[in-house]
Scaffold this active site. Sequence first.
Site, PDB file in Angstrom:
ATOM      1  CD  GLU A 172      32.804 -48.753 -84.095  1.00 56.81           C
ATOM      2  OE1 GLU A 172      33.398 -49.323 -84.565  1.00 56.81           O
ATOM      3  OE2 GLU A 172      31.708 -48.352 -84.522  1.00 56.81           O
ATOM      4  NE  ARG A 229      40.521 -61.310 -85.967  1.00 57.91           N
ATOM      5  CZ  ARG A 229      39.726 -60.020 -85.497  1.00 57.91           C
ATOM      6  NH1 ARG A 229      40.364 -59.333 -85.938  1.00 57.91           N
ATOM      7  NH2 ARG A 229      38.178 -60.701 -84.973  1.00 57.91           N
ATOM      8  CE  LYS A 252      33.219 -54.642 -81.304  1.00 59.74           C
ATOM      9  NZ  LYS A 252      33.370 -53.322 -80.931  1.00 59.74           N
TER      10      LYS A 252
HETATM   11  P1  ATP Z   1      34.766 -56.847 -84.126  1.00 56.47           P
HETATM   12  O1  ATP Z   1      35.492 -57.727 -85.710  1.00 56.47           O
HETATM   13  O2  ATP Z   1      34.543 -58.071 -83.423  1.00 56.47           O
HETATM   14  O3  ATP Z   1      33.800 -55.739 -84.034  1.00 56.47           O
HETATM   15  P2  ATP Z   1      37.095 -55.375 -83.722  1.00 56.47           P
HETATM   16  O4  ATP Z   1      38.172 -55.351 -84.301  1.00 56.47           O
HETATM   17  O5  ATP Z   1      35.592 -54.154 -84.539  1.00 56.47           O
HETATM   18  O6  ATP Z   1      36.420 -56.223 -83.236  1.00 56.47           O
HETATM   19  P3  ATP Z   1      37.242 -53.213 -81.552  1.00 56.47           P
HETATM   20  O7  ATP Z   1      36.358 -52.638 -80.323  1.00 56.47           O
HETATM   21  O8  ATP Z   1      37.712 -51.889 -82.626  1.00 56.47           O
HETATM   22  O9  ATP Z   1      35.855 -54.147 -82.026  1.00 56.47           O
HETATM   23  O10 ATP Z   1      38.520 -53.437 -80.649  1.00 56.47           O
HETATM   24  C1  ATP Z   1      39.366 -52.973 -79.348  1.00 56.47           C
HETATM   25  C2  ATP Z   1      39.766 -53.729 -79.795  1.00 56.47           C
HETATM   26  O11 ATP Z   1      40.041 -55.171 -79.774  1.00 56.47           O
HETATM   27  C3  ATP Z   1      41.425 -52.931 -81.279  1.00 56.47           C
HETATM   28  O12 ATP Z   1      42.788 -52.889 -80.270  1.00 56.47           O
HETATM   29  C4  ATP Z   1      41.283 -55.059 -81.419  1.00 56.47           C
HETATM   30  O13 ATP Z   1      42.275 -54.582 -82.039  1.00 56.47           O
HETATM   31  C5  ATP Z   1      40.970 -55.999 -80.477  1.00 56.47           C
HETATM   32  N1  ATP Z   1      40.547 -56.952 -81.173  1.00 56.47           N
HETATM   33  C6  ATP Z   1      38.825 -56.426 -81.293  1.00 56.47           C
HETATM   34  N2  ATP Z   1      38.993 -58.051 -81.509  1.00 56.47           N
HETATM   35  C7  ATP Z   1      40.089 -59.453 -81.257  1.00 56.47           C
HETATM   36  C8  ATP Z   1      40.971 -61.240 -81.524  1.00 56.47           C
HETATM   37  N3  ATP Z   1      39.807 -61.595 -81.990  1.00 56.47           N
HETATM   38  N4  ATP Z   1      41.595 -60.958 -81.143  1.00 56.47           N
HETATM   39  C9  ATP Z   1      42.563 -60.264 -80.575  1.00 56.47           C
HETATM   40  N5  ATP Z   1      42.241 -58.915 -80.108  1.00 56.47           N
HETATM   41  C10 ATP Z   1      41.360 -58.102 -80.800  1.00 56.47           C
HETATM   42 MG    MG Z   2      36.507 -51.862 -84.708  1.00 56.90          MG
END
Ligand code: ATP
Ligand code: MG
Length: 556
Positions: free
Chosen positions: A34, A258, A268
């Site tokens: 995102e 994760r 984020k």
């Molecule tokens: P955040 O909570 O940091 O905003 P998010 O999952 O909302 O993380 P996205 O931009 O939606 O962030 O994530 C893009 C991809 O990265 C998704 O497939 C998500 O599952 C993966 N991802 C995010 N954080 C992690 C993590 N800590 N370990 C492994 N994969 C991750």
């Molecule tokens: Mg997300």
Amino acid sequence: MSEERSLNFLEEIIEGDVREGKHDGRVLTRFPPEPNGFLHIGHAKSICLNFGIAQQYNGKTNLRFDDTNPVTEDTRYVDSIKEDIKWLGFDWDQELYSSDYFDQMYAFAMQLIQKGKAYVDDSTAEEIAASKGTPTEPGIPTPFRSRSVEENIRLFEEMKAGKYADGAKVLRAKIDLASPNMHMRDPLMYRIRHAHHHRTGDEWCIYPMYDFAHGQSDSIERITHSICTLEFIPHRPLYDWFIDELEIFPSKQYEFARLNMNYTVMSKRKLLQLVNERFVTGWDDPRMPTISGYRRRGYTPGSIRNFCERIGIAKRENIIEYSLLEFCIREDLNKSAWRRMAVLDPIKLVITNYPAGKEEVLVGENNPEVEGGEGARNIPFSREIWIEREDFMEEPPKKFFRLGVGLMVRLKHAYIVKCENFVKDENGRVTEVHCSYIPESRSGSDTSGINVKGTIHWVSVLHAKTAEIRLYDRLFQVEDPSSEDGDFKEYINPDSLTIIRNAFIEPDLATAIPGKGYQFIRKGYFTLDIDSNENSLVFNRTVTLKDAWAKESKKG
Ligand code: ATP
Ligand code: MG
């Protein structure tokens, strides 16, 4: 596929699918960030997994921006995400945006309405939450659940046309209000948001929810393996339900654990707070767990990929030690960094028997870890040099193999010196160390026959350049700041940054290459910071030579 390790569970699944000729043996994954912040090391794990596993099975990976939430998303984040993925060494097949599918998603939603599988609900968010029941109690239908197909079509069209205010209505899937899985109790598909979108502008005022947008985007792209993190396990039945009801390409969702790492935060939303509230200088502050932060700090793409490979793919959550990441970068830089000398806390050493005005040019190879040393640089030498203050002691204890009156050391790449004397100022602070040198002991042509235990680094006073040096420590004082009482920001380490304004560096470092790693002998690995300019050099310490914290914790 490396020979020495067994397949992880995802590789097993994909290998099985390829063997059975599922989707004609085609493998297509996606990385779906995102664009609401910069990527962090957790994303690096997802990138390495999605791109790596596709490469392994001759497949491809799409970069899909999951941009269905107009309020928090921005083009600046899109650009940073692309830069970071490329820097990590991966290349996507197609660059795509969920927002490009808004028309198609709207059509899908209409299809479900026509099937009697979706309805417009006028209830408030609170009313919907209350009517959903609890895991042990079934939900109760809101009065809007029984609307006719015709009415739902009209209302959904009006929602799209902008007739209603934010929150006035939502579109819900009509599934099962008694399902033990709360995600199946008529989840939201669309909400009204009169907001400007970074790509579609003001074209839309209704936006699909994650659960509706994500799987449909996967299916539109004909993604074979949609890999996400464990918290999406309960969403999987819904992912499958939408695809089944729409009878579209059957993408499948798989979940892995994760990445969590100690002494930092990995969301984020929290990282954005650190930036906005100025606890750090920006998303790329070298203390941030972001890819851009690690890059600026001097981490290499290979060290991060290696870290992701080492931690592996698990089905259970765990916390990875930050020291493992440091181990990976040390291992990399030990092989690739060029050796240089820099004195961070200087004291002057005068070689009393070296002729005043004489200068010599000594030579030091760039990288003793490789054959040929990757070339060499000139190191000027003269009568007065800077050494580290800690390399001299007025009253040295036994086994102090550095300088004190009567003790000898080798100056790296130069001569053996013997300490004769020292000078103090009126406050009792040592200001100069006086030594004699042994002319036959020059490195490379040493005929002195003298063996000394210690070697210290130095920089010629006459030739030294000055630099600002930034030393970093962990950003948080506790292992898991998010699980402590109160706000996570209360646990920020007040000493996470130490600035040394006037360090002395050997002159060759004036032309240090941006992005290159340098080992400042005995002091750690460093890299030029982007704040440098022709008048002032700034170096970041990437990592120390040894794990200072491991020693600390052994002491108890
Ligand atoms: P955040 O909570 O940091 O905003 P998010 O999952 O909302 O993380 P996205 O931009 O939606 O962030 O994530 C893009 C991809 O990265 C998704 O497939 C998500 O599952 C993966 N991802 C995010 N954080 C992690 C993590 N800590 N370990 C492994 N994969 C991750
Ligand atoms: Mg997300």
